[in-house]
Design a protein around this motif. Structure first.
Motif, PDB file in Angstrom:
ATOM      1  N   LYS A 288       0.670  -1.177   0.312  1.00  0.00           N
ATOM      2  CA  LYS A 288       0.116  -0.060  -0.033  1.00  0.00           C
ATOM      3  C   LYS A 288       0.724   0.805   0.131  1.00  0.00           C
ATOM      4  N   GLN A 289       0.550   2.220  -0.962  1.00  0.00           N
ATOM      5  CA  GLN A 289       1.146   3.666  -1.098  1.00  0.00           C
ATOM      6  C   GLN A 289       0.557   4.738  -1.188  1.00  0.00           C
ATOM      7  N   VAL A 290       0.494   5.743   0.123  1.00  0.00           N
ATOM      8  CA  VAL A 290       0.172   6.640   0.677  1.00  0.00           C
ATOM      9  C   VAL A 290       0.452   8.074   0.096  1.00  0.00           C
ATOM     10  N   GLN A 291      -0.636   9.081   0.411  1.00  0.00           N
ATOM     11  CA  GLN A 291       0.044  10.504  -0.478  1.00  0.00           C
ATOM     12  C   GLN A 291       0.783  11.055   0.858  1.00  0.00           C
ATOM     13  N   ALA A 292       1.990  12.120   0.315  1.00  0.00           N
ATOM     14  CA  ALA A 292       2.619  12.957   1.361  1.00  0.00           C
ATOM     15  C   ALA A 292       2.965  14.363   0.723  1.00  0.00           C
ATOM     16  N   PRO A 293       2.931  15.184   1.891  1.00  0.00           N
ATOM     17  CA  PRO A 293       3.113  16.701   1.856  1.00  0.00           C
ATOM     18  C   PRO A 293       4.291  16.251   0.846  1.00  0.00           C
ATOM     19  N   GLY A 294       4.481  16.855  -0.984  1.00  0.00           N
ATOM     20  CA  GLY A 294       5.710  17.487  -1.716  1.00  0.00           C
ATOM     21  C   GLY A 294       5.482  16.363  -2.261  1.00  0.00           C
ATOM     22  N   HIS A 295       5.201  15.152  -2.563  1.00  0.00           N
ATOM     23  CA  HIS A 295       4.795  13.821  -3.698  1.00  0.00           C
ATOM     24  C   HIS A 295       4.052  14.957  -4.351  1.00  0.00           C
TER      25      HIS A 295
ATOM     26  N   ARG B 247       1.611  12.068  -5.576  1.00  0.00           N
ATOM     27  CA  ARG B 247       1.659  10.902  -6.362  1.00  0.00           C
ATOM     28  C   ARG B 247       1.360  10.418  -4.937  1.00  0.00           C
ATOM     29  N   PRO B 248       0.510   9.964  -4.744  1.00  0.00           N
ATOM     30  CA  PRO B 248       0.904   8.266  -3.284  1.00  0.00           C
ATOM     31  C   PRO B 248       1.648   7.635  -3.767  1.00  0.00           C
ATOM     32  N   ARG B 249       3.591   7.415  -2.828  1.00  0.00           N
ATOM     33  CA  ARG B 249       4.305   6.887  -3.090  1.00  0.00           C
ATOM     34  C   ARG B 249       4.652   6.509  -1.422  1.00  0.00           C
ATOM     35  N   CYS B 250       4.153   6.710  -0.289  1.00  0.00           N
ATOM     36  CA  CYS B 250       5.118   6.060   0.655  1.00  0.00           C
ATOM     37  C   CYS B 250       4.444   4.847   1.122  1.00  0.00           C
ATOM     38  N   VAL B 251       5.074   4.354   2.357  1.00  0.00           N
ATOM     39  CA  VAL B 251       4.525   2.600   2.063  1.00  0.00           C
ATOM     40  C   VAL B 251       4.759   3.009   3.820  1.00  0.00           C
ATOM     41  N   TYR B 252       4.693   1.872   4.305  1.00  0.00           N
ATOM     42  CA  TYR B 252       4.473   2.246   5.525  1.00  0.00           C
ATOM     43  C   TYR B 252       4.224   0.760   6.957  1.00  0.00           C
ATOM     44  N   VAL B 253       4.627   0.883   7.015  1.00  0.00           N
ATOM     45  CA  VAL B 253       4.384  -0.776   8.263  1.00  0.00           C
ATOM     46  C   VAL B 253       2.803  -0.373   9.341  1.00  0.00           C
ATOM     47  N   ASP B 254       2.625   0.095   9.830  1.00  0.00           N
ATOM     48  CA  ASP B 254       1.492   0.806  10.183  1.00  0.00           C
ATOM     49  C   ASP B 254       1.825   2.201  10.645  1.00  0.00           C
TER      50      ASP B 254
ATOM     51  N   SER C  34       9.371  14.716   2.402  1.00  0.00           N
ATOM     52  CA  SER C  34       8.284  13.860   3.708  1.00  0.00           C
ATOM     53  C   SER C  34       8.622  12.709   2.539  1.00  0.00           C
ATOM     54  N   GLY C  35       8.926  11.727   4.018  1.00  0.00           N
ATOM     55  CA  GLY C  35       9.752  10.231   3.237  1.00  0.00           C
ATOM     56  C   GLY C  35      10.846   9.868   3.301  1.00  0.00           C
ATOM     57  N   ASN C  36      11.890  10.731   2.737  1.00  0.00           N
ATOM     58  CA  ASN C  36      12.642  10.287   2.864  1.00  0.00           C
ATOM     59  C   ASN C  36      14.155   9.914   3.596  1.00  0.00           C
ATOM     60  N   ALA C  37      13.648   9.464   4.190  1.00  0.00           N
ATOM     61  CA  ALA C  37      14.890   9.790   5.598  1.00  0.00           C
ATOM     62  C   ALA C  37      15.004   8.208   6.063  1.00  0.00           C
ATOM     63  N   ILE C  38      14.114   7.379   5.626  1.00  0.00           N
ATOM     64  CA  ILE C  38      13.968   5.865   5.926  1.00  0.00           C
ATOM     65  C   ILE C  38      14.607   5.231   4.995  1.00  0.00           C
ATOM     66  N   THR C  39      14.267   5.847   3.253  1.00  0.00           N
ATOM     67  CA  THR C  39      14.799   5.402   2.591  1.00  0.00           C
ATOM     68  C   THR C  39      16.074   5.987   2.230  1.00  0.00           C
ATOM     69  N   GLU C  40      16.676   7.209   2.533  1.00  0.00           N
ATOM     70  CA  GLU C  40      18.287   7.619   2.176  1.00  0.00           C
ATOM     71  C   GLU C  40      19.300   6.337   3.794  1.00  0.00           C
ATOM     72  N   SER C  41      18.734   6.113   4.919  1.00  0.00           N
ATOM     73  CA  SER C  41      19.167   4.937   5.573  1.00  0.00           C
ATOM     74  C   SER C  41      19.625   3.588   5.090  1.00  0.00           C
ATOM     75  N   PHE C  42      18.899   3.188   4.096  1.00  0.00           N
ATOM     76  CA  PHE C  42      18.694   2.107   3.650  1.00  0.00           C
ATOM     77  C   PHE C  42      19.649   1.951   2.680  1.00  0.00           C
TER      78      PHE C  42
ATOM     79  N   PHE D 197      -2.046  10.865  11.409  1.00  0.00           N
ATOM     80  CA  PHE D 197      -3.721  11.123  11.645  1.00  0.00           C
ATOM     81  C   PHE D 197      -4.339  12.425  10.841  1.00  0.00           C
ATOM     82  N   ARG D 198      -3.301  13.421  10.371  1.00  0.00           N
ATOM     83  CA  ARG D 198      -3.510  14.836   9.442  1.00  0.00           C
ATOM     84  C   ARG D 198      -3.669  14.805   8.497  1.00  0.00           C
ATOM     85  N   TYR D 199      -2.701  13.323   7.888  1.00  0.00           N
ATOM     86  CA  TYR D 199      -3.170  12.996   5.999  1.00  0.00           C
ATOM     87  C   TYR D 199      -4.468  12.217   5.681  1.00  0.00           C
TER      88      TYR D 199
END
Length: 563
Positions: free
Chosen positions: A116-123, A125-132, A392-400, A257-259
């Protein structure tokens, strides 16, 4: 102080958050013997384990996507200062790392058989994955720890505070460490070294970081002779929790929550104000959702205008959302909030900006090697990929991505070198052994004073007067600190010595932020000068910080290609 028997390894990885663990895994996979060292517990410190949000990656599982679209959004957020080659590596390799974590059973949320991919500011399209929405970081860290348990060739050593990188003839050849609990000095010989110590947000009074995120890696790099880049760009998370009291939950938990539920930012007049500050390039979907730098600006300006909440922030309200929808979206989290006396269906909570991330860091090239041969860096410890503001969302991606790349390249470098010998004459060891008891300012109190100074004078909105006050005070605090480590009367674990070493690094790094912030006479991304409003095309330049015999030196460069 006693000195232990020196340790030897092919690759020394300093810092065991997400980037450090990934670096150790990839270095071991490439055939290197690895020491993974951290001043806290392996895989339990740093920023990754605390992250509760989403991970940006162009998987295209639910909406057509390509890494170049992710790159375009990353570059736009960076306001013209991104190192485009590093940013491209981040976006292109991101999908491979996310799928690798999926193979490792991290548990990415799924919908209709797709991640599943969701929207975040600055993107776009819906691009962000999550566990929960509240467990992504813990799940990622647990997965990487499990991989380490099965890996061969990785020695994990916690409680090890690295104080200096050893450099000989322009090459990194190990490090000197203090074993925190025993107080013993630990020399380490290594063919290659990777700095994965995270960022610097502990420099600020209100922050979302682990207590060990005081900029250690930046100080290590500077003292080793490496350069830093984009140090003036500190990202303040706009909606850190402010009130009522919240126990046992992350202060930056409100983004999902906000998104997901369309949370509204309201001022003291209970009026929604985001649209007052929105411009056409900040719209990420059908609603006005400000990027983090602009949301921080909006809340701060509402408070300054006398429209702030009682605790000094803004309201975040979900009162327009039916209670059953709140529970359907966040289930058990609603019960945890209720235990804190918070009922989102009937009351707003107060939020305010909080120091969250640092775009700048150690200057590296495409292989993530610094200007010192054999010294690599990764994760939030490096600068360049995010420019003036992180998407938004790039931090964990860059750690990997950067963790894996740095570990692999460090292992290749190690194959080209013999194990270095450790000289009997070691200035870092001599420095630690020079520690003394003396009358000095309370170092723990000085750390608190430094955090207040940075928050009040080098915070989200800066002026020349504020920055000059900060720089003068930082110089004064550095003089007061003294040249020799300070110890208490304790024999083994010595919190006074630990605080002294921390303050030494924090003061150096604070100056590395304040000086380029003073030089940059414009407002760009996360660096906002109230006396120099707006972008200045002449300042589409990166600032480079280096350490000299005279102190810190600042120069400019056009970092459109890797260093």
């Amino acid at each position: 102080m006693e000195i232990t028997t020196p340790l030897e390894t092919d690759v020394l990885v300093i810092g065991a958050g997400g980037a450090g663990m990934y670096a150790a895994l990839e270095a071991a996979k490439a055939g290197a013997d690895v020491i993974l060292a951290d001043r806290s517990l392996i895989g339990r410190g740093g920023a990754t384990v605390m992250a509760q949000m989403t991970v940006a990656v162009a998987l295209g599982e639910q909406t057509p996507d390509h890494w170049e679209h992710h790159l375009a959004d990353t570059l736009a957020a960076g306001r013209g200062l991104c190192d485009e080659k590093l940013a491209a590596i981040l976006c292109e390799d991101g999908p491979r790392r996310i799928r690798e974590m999926d193979d490792w059973k991290v548990g990415w949320a799924r919908e209709d058989g797709h991640i599943k991919q969701v929207q975040a500011p600055g993107h776009d399209r819906p691009r962000c994955v999550y566990v929960d929405f509240l467990s992504t970081g813990p799940a990622v860290s647990k997965t990487l720890r499990a991989q380490l348990n099965d890996a061969n060739g990785v020695r994990r050593i916690g409680d090890l505070l690295i104080t200096d990188i050893t450099v000989r003839d322009g090459e990194a050849c190990g490090a000197t460490a203090l074993h925190v609990s025993s107080g013993r000095i630990v020399p380490i010989a290594a063919k290659a070294v990777v700095i994965a110590t995270g960022g610097l947000t502990r420099l600020y009074r209100r922050n979302s970081a682990s207590s060990n995120m005081g900029g250690d890696g930046y100080a290590l790099a500077l003292r080793a002779g490496a350069e830093l880049i984009d140090m003036e760009f500190v990202q303040f998370f706009p909606i850190g929790h402010l009130a009522p009291r919240l126990v046992g939950m992350d202060p930056i938990m409100w983004d999902p929550f906000r998104y997901k539920l369309g949370g509204k930012l309201l001022n003291a007049e209970m009026r929604e104000f985001e649209s007052d500050y929105a411009t056409r390039d900040t719209r990420s979907d059908g609603r006005y959702v400000l990027t983090r730098d602009l949301a921080t600006y909006a809340i701060t300006k509402e408070v300054e205008a006398g429209r702030g909440t009682p605790a000094g922030g803004a309201y975040l309200s979900f009162q327009h959302v039916p209670p059953e929808e709140i529970r359907r979206a966040f289930g058990p989290v609603v019960d945890r909030l209720a235990a804190n006396g918070i009922d989102l269906a009937h009351q707003p909570i107060e939020v305010a900006p909080i120091a969250h991330y640092h775009m700048g860091g150690i200057r590296v090239g495409e292989t993530l090697e610094t200007g010192i041969a054999g010294l690599f860096a990764c994760g939030e410890a490096i600068g360049g990929a995010n420019g003036a503001n992180r998407l938004s969302g790039n931090a964990i991606t860059e750690s990997f991505v950067f963790g894996a790349l740095a570990g692999h390249r460090a292992a290749l470098k190690a194959k080209q070198r013999p194990i270095p010998s450790l000289d009997a004459a070691n200035s870092a060891v001599d420095f630690l052994r020079s520690a003394e008891q003396r009358d000095a300012p309370n170092v723990a109190a000085s750390i608190v004073a430094l955090q207040s100074l940075m928050a009040d004078y080098v915070g989200p909105f800066r002026t020349e007067d504020k920055l000059r006050i900060a720089i003068d005070r930082l110089a004064e605090m550095t003089r007061d600190l003294g040249d020799r480590p300070l110890v208490s009367s304790s024999g083994s674990f010595d919190p006074v010595l630990i605080d002294w070493l921390d303050l030494r690094s924090m003061l150096l790094v604070a100056q590395a932020v304040a000086l380029p912030a003073l030089s940059r006479t414009e407002s760009r991304g996360a660096h906002q000068r109230e006396d120099h409003l707006g972008l200045d095309d002449a300042w589409q330049l990166n600032q480079i910080v280096a350490m000299t015999d005279r102190g810190l030196d600042i120069k400019t460069a056009k970092e459109k290609a890797a260093a």
